[in-house]
Design a protein around this motif. Structure first.
Motif, PDB file in Angstrom:
ATOM      1  N   LYS A 180      97.345 -43.421 -80.734  1.00 36.86           N
ATOM      2  CA  LYS A 180      96.397 -44.168 -81.559  1.00 36.86           C
ATOM      3  C   LYS A 180      95.501 -43.222 -82.321  1.00 36.86           C
ATOM      4  CE  LYS A 180      93.659 -47.656 -82.776  1.00 36.86           C
ATOM      5  NZ  LYS A 180      94.006 -48.745 -83.643  1.00 36.86           N
ATOM      6  N   LEU A 181      94.997 -42.251 -81.577  1.00 38.17           N
ATOM      7  CA  LEU A 181      94.064 -41.287 -82.195  1.00 38.17           C
ATOM      8  C   LEU A 181      94.761 -40.521 -83.337  1.00 38.17           C
ATOM      9  CD1 LEU A 181      92.168 -39.815 -79.150  1.00 38.17           C
ATOM     10  CD2 LEU A 181      91.212 -41.115 -81.029  1.00 38.17           C
ATOM     11  N   ASN A 182      95.989 -40.225 -83.056  1.00 37.02           N
ATOM     12  CA  ASN A 182      96.762 -39.492 -84.064  1.00 37.02           C
ATOM     13  C   ASN A 182      96.892 -40.279 -85.364  1.00 37.02           C
ATOM     14  OD1 ASN A 182      98.222 -37.380 -84.995  1.00 37.02           O
ATOM     15  ND2 ASN A 182     100.192 -38.236 -84.347  1.00 37.02           N
ATOM     16  N   ARG A 183      97.234 -41.587 -85.217  1.00 38.62           N
ATOM     17  CA  ARG A 183      97.381 -42.412 -86.413  1.00 38.62           C
ATOM     18  C   ARG A 183      96.098 -42.461 -87.206  1.00 38.62           C
ATOM     19  NH1 ARG A 183     100.299 -45.890 -83.355  1.00 38.62           N
ATOM     20  NH2 ARG A 183      98.520 -47.324 -83.070  1.00 38.62           N
ATOM     21  N   LEU A 184      95.003 -42.676 -86.445  1.00 42.84           N
ATOM     22  CA  LEU A 184      93.695 -42.729 -87.124  1.00 42.84           C
ATOM     23  C   LEU A 184      93.440 -41.458 -87.947  1.00 42.84           C
ATOM     24  CD1 LEU A 184      91.366 -44.315 -84.420  1.00 42.84           C
ATOM     25  CD2 LEU A 184      92.094 -45.324 -86.540  1.00 42.84           C
ATOM     26  N   GLU A 185      93.824 -40.384 -87.362  1.00 42.46           N
ATOM     27  CA  GLU A 185      93.561 -39.106 -88.045  1.00 42.46           C
ATOM     28  C   GLU A 185      94.342 -39.024 -89.363  1.00 42.46           C
ATOM     29  OE1 GLU A 185      91.169 -37.174 -86.983  1.00 42.46           O
ATOM     30  OE2 GLU A 185      91.524 -36.190 -88.911  1.00 42.46           O
ATOM     31  N   LYS A 186      95.602 -39.524 -89.319  1.00 40.02           N
ATOM     32  CA  LYS A 186      96.461 -39.512 -90.494  1.00 40.02           C
ATOM     33  C   LYS A 186      95.819 -40.293 -91.618  1.00 40.02           C
ATOM     34  CE  LYS A 186     100.319 -37.308 -89.604  1.00 40.02           C
ATOM     35  NZ  LYS A 186     101.241 -37.592 -88.494  1.00 40.02           N
ATOM     36  N   VAL A 187      95.348 -41.494 -91.273  1.00 41.91           N
ATOM     37  CA  VAL A 187      94.722 -42.361 -92.265  1.00 41.91           C
ATOM     38  C   VAL A 187      93.542 -41.646 -92.915  1.00 41.91           C
ATOM     39  CG1 VAL A 187      93.398 -44.502 -92.519  1.00 41.91           C
ATOM     40  CG2 VAL A 187      95.503 -44.504 -91.200  1.00 41.91           C
ATOM     41  N   ARG A 188      92.753 -41.059 -92.073  1.00 41.32           N
ATOM     42  CA  ARG A 188      91.558 -40.370 -92.588  1.00 41.32           C
ATOM     43  C   ARG A 188      91.948 -39.258 -93.569  1.00 41.32           C
ATOM     44  NH1 ARG A 188      89.343 -39.514 -87.372  1.00 41.32           N
ATOM     45  NH2 ARG A 188      88.227 -41.437 -86.893  1.00 41.32           N
ATOM     46  N   THR A 189      92.928 -38.475 -93.239  1.00 39.91           N
ATOM     47  CA  THR A 189      93.354 -37.365 -94.080  1.00 39.91           C
ATOM     48  C   THR A 189      93.753 -37.858 -95.476  1.00 39.91           C
ATOM     49  OG1 THR A 189      94.273 -36.422 -92.112  1.00 39.91           O
ATOM     50  CG2 THR A 189      94.908 -35.375 -94.185  1.00 39.91           C
ATOM     51  N   GLU A 234      93.392 -50.672 -88.994  1.00 35.86           N
ATOM     52  CA  GLU A 234      93.275 -49.259 -88.587  1.00 35.86           C
ATOM     53  C   GLU A 234      92.538 -48.442 -89.643  1.00 35.86           C
ATOM     54  OE1 GLU A 234      97.082 -47.677 -87.414  1.00 35.86           O
ATOM     55  OE2 GLU A 234      96.538 -48.185 -85.330  1.00 35.86           O
ATOM     56  N   GLU A 235      92.756 -48.841 -90.938  1.00 35.47           N
ATOM     57  CA  GLU A 235      92.049 -48.103 -91.997  1.00 35.47           C
ATOM     58  C   GLU A 235      90.554 -48.292 -91.860  1.00 35.47           C
ATOM     59  OE1 GLU A 235      93.721 -49.406 -95.672  1.00 35.47           O
ATOM     60  OE2 GLU A 235      95.366 -47.915 -95.603  1.00 35.47           O
ATOM     61  N   SER A 236      90.182 -49.546 -91.660  1.00 36.88           N
ATOM     62  CA  SER A 236      88.742 -49.818 -91.518  1.00 36.88           C
ATOM     63  C   SER A 236      88.205 -49.149 -90.283  1.00 36.88           C
ATOM     64  CB  SER A 236      88.476 -51.334 -91.521  1.00 36.88           C
ATOM     65  OG  SER A 236      89.165 -51.912 -90.449  1.00 36.88           O
ATOM     66  N   GLU A 237      89.046 -49.214 -89.198  1.00 30.34           N
ATOM     67  CA  GLU A 237      88.616 -48.590 -87.952  1.00 30.34           C
ATOM     68  C   GLU A 237      88.402 -47.101 -88.164  1.00 30.34           C
ATOM     69  OE1 GLU A 237      91.386 -48.917 -84.723  1.00 30.34           O
ATOM     70  OE2 GLU A 237      89.783 -48.931 -83.237  1.00 30.34           O
ATOM     71  N   ALA A 238      89.365 -46.524 -88.880  1.00 32.52           N
ATOM     72  CA  ALA A 238      89.248 -45.078 -89.115  1.00 32.52           C
ATOM     73  C   ALA A 238      87.968 -44.737 -89.857  1.00 32.52           C
ATOM     74  CB  ALA A 238      90.443 -44.622 -89.943  1.00 32.52           C
ATOM     75  N   GLN A 239      87.542 -45.703 -90.768  1.00 32.61           N
ATOM     76  CA  GLN A 239      86.297 -45.408 -91.504  1.00 32.61           C
ATOM     77  C   GLN A 239      85.097 -45.556 -90.616  1.00 32.61           C
ATOM     78  OE1 GLN A 239      86.251 -47.791 -95.073  1.00 32.61           O
ATOM     79  NE2 GLN A 239      87.823 -46.473 -96.014  1.00 32.61           N
ATOM     80  N   ILE A 240      85.146 -46.539 -89.758  1.00 34.54           N
ATOM     81  CA  ILE A 240      83.992 -46.819 -88.921  1.00 34.54           C
ATOM     82  C   ILE A 240      83.810 -45.730 -87.904  1.00 34.54           C
ATOM     83  CG2 ILE A 240      83.036 -48.473 -87.201  1.00 34.54           C
ATOM     84  CD1 ILE A 240      84.729 -50.602 -88.853  1.00 34.54           C
ATOM     85  N   ARG A 241      84.896 -45.384 -87.256  1.00 34.90           N
ATOM     86  CA  ARG A 241      84.800 -44.406 -86.179  1.00 34.90           C
ATOM     87  C   ARG A 241      84.523 -43.036 -86.771  1.00 34.90           C
ATOM     88  NH1 ARG A 241      87.409 -45.889 -81.124  1.00 34.90           N
ATOM     89  NH2 ARG A 241      87.715 -43.670 -80.734  1.00 34.90           N
ATOM     90  N   SER A 242      83.741 -42.354 -85.907  1.00 35.76           N
ATOM     91  CA  SER A 242      83.411 -41.002 -86.378  1.00 35.76           C
ATOM     92  C   SER A 242      84.554 -40.082 -86.026  1.00 35.76           C
ATOM     93  CB  SER A 242      82.115 -40.525 -85.728  1.00 35.76           C
ATOM     94  OG  SER A 242      82.115 -39.171 -85.636  1.00 35.76           O
ATOM     95  N   ALA A 243      84.932 -39.255 -86.904  1.00 34.39           N
ATOM     96  CA  ALA A 243      86.044 -38.333 -86.713  1.00 34.39           C
ATOM     97  C   ALA A 243      85.738 -37.320 -85.639  1.00 34.39           C
ATOM     98  CB  ALA A 243      86.343 -37.598 -88.031  1.00 34.39           C
ATOM     99  N   ASP A 244      84.474 -36.914 -85.570  1.00 36.54           N
ATOM    100  CA  ASP A 244      84.094 -35.895 -84.592  1.00 36.54           C
ATOM    101  C   ASP A 244      84.243 -36.425 -83.187  1.00 36.54           C
ATOM    102  OD1 ASP A 244      83.556 -34.083 -86.535  1.00 36.54           O
ATOM    103  OD2 ASP A 244      81.429 -34.674 -86.726  1.00 36.54           O
TER     104      ASP A 244
END
Lengths: 690, 325
Positions: free
Chosen positions: A98-107, A37-47
């Motif tokens: 899922k989206l929520n978790r990704l956002e947490k990681v990014r923050t 998920e961490e890698s995914e969060a980096q790959i995916r664009s936040a916008d």
């Protein structure tokens, strides 16, 4: 519907992933999921995720509203559809999670990055601070170096112009020094050193030569000293000869030696008075010196040492001298006794200021009848005035109390010259000097102790303070004795004093007669011979007694009679009438006639202020003296006149007690009813008014 | 010797017709001229310490007194010994007094005897000058030519005082008589003898009458006898003034008052009833002259045996003291 397709696709993807993970161990799975998920969060664009999130939310809302619609219909079909919609909504919710978790990681990742950046900035800032501090320190060091001063700057050097002119070329080296300032300074310093060495050499040479000369002088002096005893021997050898020839050479010599030690004013007096004594003979005037010669000699040495100071400075130096002397004496005493009381100190100070020169000049003025006045002149060293003490020698003992008073020295010298009472210092600076020495009493306080500072005494010694008082040149307070003043004053004084002495002896005789009741008028005095009144008392009185009498008020207020006058009371009586006359004799008598103030006791008490008759008699006695008669107005003549006037007054009253026996043309005349006090020598003598 | 001016005695005073000058004569034969304008209205800037001293002192004749002074419109008349002289008032203020404009000599009959002009009185019309003299006679002179018109003889000793009012003339003398004369008949028609009146007499002082003055109804006189008021027609003593004097030399009437002075430290102003109105302290031992004038200036000037002259402008207190020395 496109929307639905997309959501399904997603769902599938998601499920596949989860199914793959489920196969692994639960810990690993968790780790892996996290990593994934961490890698995914980096790959995916936040916008894009944000857009997706919004769209999913929209979908959910749509479903909820559809469900609400369907429920309202309440049909079976609708229930079915609701079930379908439920499933769809659940799926969307999973995607949202899922989206929520990704956002947490990014923050979290963003925060870490920020923290790292902050630490870097901090360390850089610290570095900067260190560098600034170092720079500042270096700056300080630089200014310290710039402010450094060398010793050579304090030395006063020869100016550059003189240096190049005087210094030899090997020192000045103009080719280098003219351009290099530092080298120039060094060269000048070198030149200075060399010059100073040379001068030190010269100095020591001169000191040596001075010592040589001093030794030569000492040798010469010792030779002179050796000569002294020889001369003394010669003098001793001449003594028998002197005695044989009756010469007073030795005495004269001794006196001349002493005279040399006299202070200048007294020396002038000695010289001039001595000259007069030579001319007038020892019968009239004699002069002598007395006092401690050794002390005088010592004092002269002291003053010689200080003379430079005294001569160069003005009157302030006198004060300095006094102070110095005082300090010296204080120091000396300090060695002996540790503590001196304040009173003693003040006493010593007073003594010092009032110090007199150890030598005095004695002048004795003699009268023909052996009455003589011995005057002792002393010089006050610090106050710079001359004071006189006196002793009166009377040839015959004087009988009578009031007569003896007339010849006391004090009385003889009173107002010898007009206004000269000798009761205060004639020197204007005296008060200041006394003050400066811390003496609060005025100078007159000391007169009884030290003698009187008569102005004639100052003038005889050639001191003239009048010029200082009148002159504007106040700074020149050092009075130099004036030769010519002394010459004229001494002559004047000797003759004035002789005249005064003569007058006083005559007055004394007159008073003696009066005291015994005799009246002897001077020759040529015209008056009726038969006098009925008599002088019953004559005695001297005090100023207090005189001033208390009511009849004397007008004399005192007009300043005609002062305390300096000699005062007497005469009482004249005739039967019941008593006339009291208060007589003031001026010290200038007989130049100035005595003043009579009358009080009559007859039929009440009368005086000049209450009775015109008494006033007329006073007028006759005090003012009516014919200057053409050439008869001096003596005391006896005046008393004679007083007796005559009293007779005239009493007899003209017409009282049976006093039968008239004098010839009067008119016993009363004029509106003022004047009695005939004037005596005319016609026939037996006639009394007229005027 | 003392300055004789300390014993100065002023016997007479007079005021110039213009009121500017006060003239005083003393026993040394001197007259002093005081400038009253300067004394009463001094210019402060020009004021000197001797402003109260005489402007001029003229010595007429030393050895004889200036016994009396009187003013006529033109002349200052001075009576000395044996002589009456007149000076033009214009000359008096000058620094040097020249010769008198006229003189009248009175020759005494007996040798050695001198005739003092003790008192001068001028009739209102200024034609006749009456002089009471030391030879017991009152002479009457014609002021035009200086001739003697009459002589009034009746006193047996020298005349002290002459005063007149209308056709009556009064005189007093050392003999103790007060004589009343009629100017028309030239005869003494009445007399009073104060020393024989037991209420008035003072034998210890003497019988002489030093001053007498005449009013329309009254006579005031005094001397050795007490100061007393007599009725003119009945010649009875009406009031005997009780004042502590030792002899009266000055008495005069003014404004229903009697002014009197003499051997006393005060000059008295008395009512006819005998009450003391004002006691003016004076400088003189004996007052010989009191000059009272209301025209042309109001002033009372008192002088006597003292160099000082007391001036009063209100008659109530001493304003100024002049010094004749």
């Amino acid at each position: 519907m496109g929307k639905d397709d997309l959501s399904t696709k997603k769902r599938r993807k998601l499920t596949t992933q989860t199914s793959n993970d489920a196969k692994l161990l639960p810990g690993d799975v968790y780790k892996r999921v996290v990593e994934f998920e961490e890698s995914e969060a980096q790959i995916r664009s936040a916008d894009k995720d944000a857009c997706l999130f919004k769209k999913l939310c929209q979908d959910v809302r749509q479903i909820f509203s559809d469900v609400a619609e369907l429920k309202a219909k309440g049909t079976d079909e609708a229930i079915e559809k609701i079930t379908a919609k439920k499933i769809e909504a659940s799926l969307i919710l999973v995607a949202l999670k899922k989206l929520n978790r990704l956002e947490k990681v990014r923050t979290r990742a963003g925060r870490d990055a920020l923290h790292k950046e902050k630490q870097r900035v901090d360390s850089t800032h610290l570095l900067l601070q260190n560098l600034l501090y170092e720079a500042d320190h270096l700056d300080k060091e630089v200014t310290k170096c710039l402010q450094f001063k060398s010793k050579d700057e304090e030395i006063e050097l020869v100016p550059i112009k003189d240096f190049y002119r005087d210094a030899p070329a090997e020192i000045s080296r103009p080719d280098i020094t003219k351009t290099d300032e530092h080298q120039q300074q060094l060269a000048r310093l070198e030149w200075e050193l060399r010059q100073r060495r040379e001068l030190a050499g010269v100095c020591s040479e001169l000191v040596a030569s001075k010592e040589r000369v001093a030794a030569a002088i000492a040798a010469a002096r010792s030779r002179l000293d050796a000569l002294g005893p020889h001369l003394k021997d010669v003098l001793k050898a001449t003594k028998p000869l002197q005695e044989c020839l009756a010469l007073r050479l030795d005495e004269k010599r001794a006196e001349t030696q002493a005279a040399a030690l006299l202070p200048p004013p007294l020396f002038l007096l000695y010289a001039n008075a001595g000259a007069y004594s030579d001319v007038l003979g020892a019968k009239n005037v004699t002069v002598a010196i007395s006092g401690d010669e050794d002390e005088a000699r010592r004092q002269e040495q002291v003053t010689n040492e200080e003379s430079d100071v005294v001569l160069s400075n003005d009157s302030d130096s006198d004060l300095d001298n006094i102070d110095e002397d005082l300090r010296d004496s204080k120091k000396k005493r300090h060695h002996r006794t540790a503590k001196i009381s304040k009173e003693e100190k003040a006493e010593a100070k007073k003594k010092e200021v009032l110090k007199m020169h150890p030598l005095n000049v004695h002048v004795t003025v003699k009268n023909s009848d052996e009455t003589s006045l011995n005057l002792v002149f002393s010089y006050m060293i610090h106050l710079k005035i001359v004071v006189v003490k006196f002793i009166m020698n009377v040839s015959k003992p004087v009988t009578g109390v009031s007569a003896a008073d007339v010849l006391t020295g004090d009385c003889v010298l009173t107002e010898l010259y007009i206004g000269d009472t000798g009761s205060d210092s004639p020197h204007p600076a005296t008060a200041y000097l006394l003050n400066a020495a811390g003496i609060s009493e005025p100078f007159s306080h000391f007169i009884s102790e030290i003698g009187k500072p008569y102005i004639w005494a100052q003038r005889m010694c050639g001191l003239d303070f009048m010029t200082i008082v009148s002159g504007e040149n106040k700074s020149n307070m050092n009075i130099q004795p004036c030769q010519s003043l002394s010459v004229t004053s001494v002559e004047n004084f000797i003759f004035t004093l002789k005249k005064r002495l003569k007058a006083r002896v005559e007055l004394m005789k007159e008073l003696q007669d009066l005291e015994s009741g005799k009246i002897v008028p001077s020759k040529g005095f015209s008056c009726s011979l038969k006098l009925s009144g008599s002088l019953t008392q004559w005695q001297s009185i005090t100023w207090h007694e005189y001033s208390q009498a009511p009849s004397t008020a007008h004399f005192i207020s007009e300043n005609l009679v002062t305390e300096a006058n000699m005062l007497y009371r005469a009482i004249v009586t005739r039967q019941s009438a008593k006339l009291v006359a208060l007589v003031a004799v001026c010290s200038d008598y007989p130049k100035k006639a005595p003043l009579f103030s009358l009080t009559m006791h007859w039929n009440g008490t009368h005086n000049a202020l209450t009775n015109d008759d008494i006033r007329d008699i006073e007028r006759v006695i005090n003012t009516d003296w014919d200057p053409s008669a050439k008869v001096p107005c003596t005391l006896s003549s005046q008393i004679m006149k007083l007796l005559t006037c009293l007779d005239v007054l009493l007899e003209s009253m017409g009282s049976p007690e006093f039968p008239p026996d004098k010839v009067m043309l008119q016993s009363v005349r004029g509106r003022n009813r004047m009695k005939p006090y004037k005596f005319l020598k016609q026939g037996a003598g006639v009394f007229v008014q005027y | 010797m003392l300055d004789k001016m300390l014993y100065n005695t002023i016997l007479s005073q007079t005021l110039s017709p213009c009121g500017k000058y006060l003239v005083a004569g003393n026993i040394y034969g001197q007259i002093a001229v005081f400038d009253l304008d300067n004394i009463f209205n001094p210019v402060v800037e020009l004021l000197t310490s001797d402003y109260n001293k005489p402007k001029q002192i003229h010595t007429l004749e030393s050895g004889s007194q200036v016994c009396s002074l009187i003013t006529t419109n033109k002349f200052l008349v001075v009576g000395t010994v044996n002589q009456i002289s007149g000076w033009d008032w214009k000359a008096v203020g000058h620094s040097k007094l020249g010769k008198p404009s006229w003189t009248i000599e009175i020759r005494p009959q007996v040798q050695f005897e001198n005739c003092d002009i003790n008192c001068l009185w001028c009739s209102e019309d200024e034609e006749k000058l009456y002089a009471g003299c030391g030879d017991n006679i009152i002479y009457v002179f014609n002021l035009e030519d200086g001739r003697v018109i009459h002589t009034y003889e009746g006193h047996s000793d020298f005349v002290h005082c002459v005063h007149g009012n209308g056709q009556q003339l009064i005189s007093s003398g050392e003999d103790g008589l007060v004589l009343l004369w009629d100017r028309r008949t030239k005869k003494s028609h009445n007399k009073i003898v104060p020393h024989s009146n037991s209420k008035v007499q003072r034998p210890d002082i003497g019988k002489w009458v030093g001053a007498a003055a005449l009013d329309n109804d009254w006579i005031v006189c005094g001397g050795g006898p007490r100061l007393s008021l007599w009725h003119l027609r009945s010649l009875d003593v009406v009031t005997v003034f009780d004042i502590p004097d030792k002899g009266i030399h000055v008495s005069l009437f003014h404004d229903d008052c009697v002014f009197a002075g003499g051997v006393s430290k005060q000059l008295y102003q008395l009512s006819y009833a005998g009450d003391v109105r004002v006691e003016l302290p004076v400088s003189a031992t004996t007052v010989y002259s009191a000059l009272l004038a209301t025209q042309p200036r109001k002033v009372l000037s008192i002088a006597g045996s003292s160099p000082e002259i007391d001036l009063c402008t209100t008659f109530n207190y001493r304003d100024q003291v002049l010094h004749f020395r």
